[in-house]
Scaffold this active site. Structure first.
Site: not given
Ligand code: 13P
Length: 233
Positions: A17, A108, A157, A194
């Site tokens: 989130w 991340h 990612e 995405s």
């Protein structure tokens, strides 16, 4: 090597989130998800782990909602301190997080980019998560980036795919993930960037893709539920 039948193989749908949602929006997500979940008979696909990663201050509210509503959702944190408890202003430690979470995202690309997190720091974070029994979801942008030892779940990612609406192709994600697995001797690698309810099944169909890490499309309970239903196992 013991072979795992498709039925025994676990797959992951993880919502990151990021810095979104107030406390009331967090509660509304779980309430709406619970209503929709009831309307489909309170069943989630077999072998699919559902995980959401709210901001630190909403972990407690999320935990309460999940228990009260009896939802089959686990919690993850988006980051972890590289230190144990002590005089480290602003940090949240593994021993504090483990009261709520089973998982923690580490490395991340937004943390690497905006907070200058480097491999040496990420190794420390991964070690402290492990010490507290928190499963690390370690993010890498390619198959060359180093991965700390003992990490069991990796998320590929690619930066160009994050929040852009332009995902890596399922074929290329499969290829990179296969490379990550063979180079690092890791058996669980997810794809992120995405993903939405319309494209998720194309990634779940791929042999080496063990699930997805989703940002934008995980924020809406309807979209999260649709992704759950479309995650063909
Ligand atoms: P989007 O799904 O918004 O592209 O974000 C992906 C991501 O960064 C998940 O960690």
């Amino acid at each position: 090597m013991v072979s795992i039948s498709p039925k025994e193989r676990k797959k992951y749908l993880i919502g990151n989130w990021k810095s979104n949602k107030t406390k009331s929006q967090v509660s509304a997500f779980f309430q709406e998800f619970a209503q929709k979940f009831k309307s489909i008979g309170n069943k989630k696909p077999e072998g699919l782990e559902l995980i959401v990663c709210p901001v630190f201050i909403h972990l407690e509210e999320s935990y309460k909602q999940i228990i009260d509503l009896k939802l089959p959702i686990l919690l993850g944190a988006q980051d972890i301190s590289p230190f144990e408890m002590g005089a480290f202003t602003g940090e949240v430690t593994g021993s504090q997080l483990k009261e709520y979470v089973s998982f923690c995202i580490i490395g991340h690309s937004e943390r690497r980019k905006y907070f200058a997190e480097d491999d040496a720091l990420l190794v420390k974070k991964a070690a402290l998560a492990k010490r507290e029994g928190i499963e690390v979801i370690y993010c890498v942008p390619d198959s060359l980036t180093s991965i700390p030892k003992d990490v069991k779940i990796v998320a590929y990612e690619p930066v160009f795919a994050i929040g852009t609406g332009t995902p890596d192709t399922p074929d290329n994600a499969q290829k990179v993930i296969k490379e990550i697995k063979s180079k690092n001797n890791i058996s669980l690698v997810l794809y992120g960037g995405s993903i939405n309810k319309d494209n998720i099944s194309k990634y779940f169909e791929k042999e080496d893709i063990d699930g997805v890490l989703v940002g934008t499309s995980s924020l809406d309970p309807d979209s999260f539920m649709q992704m759950m239903l479309n995650a063909a196992l």
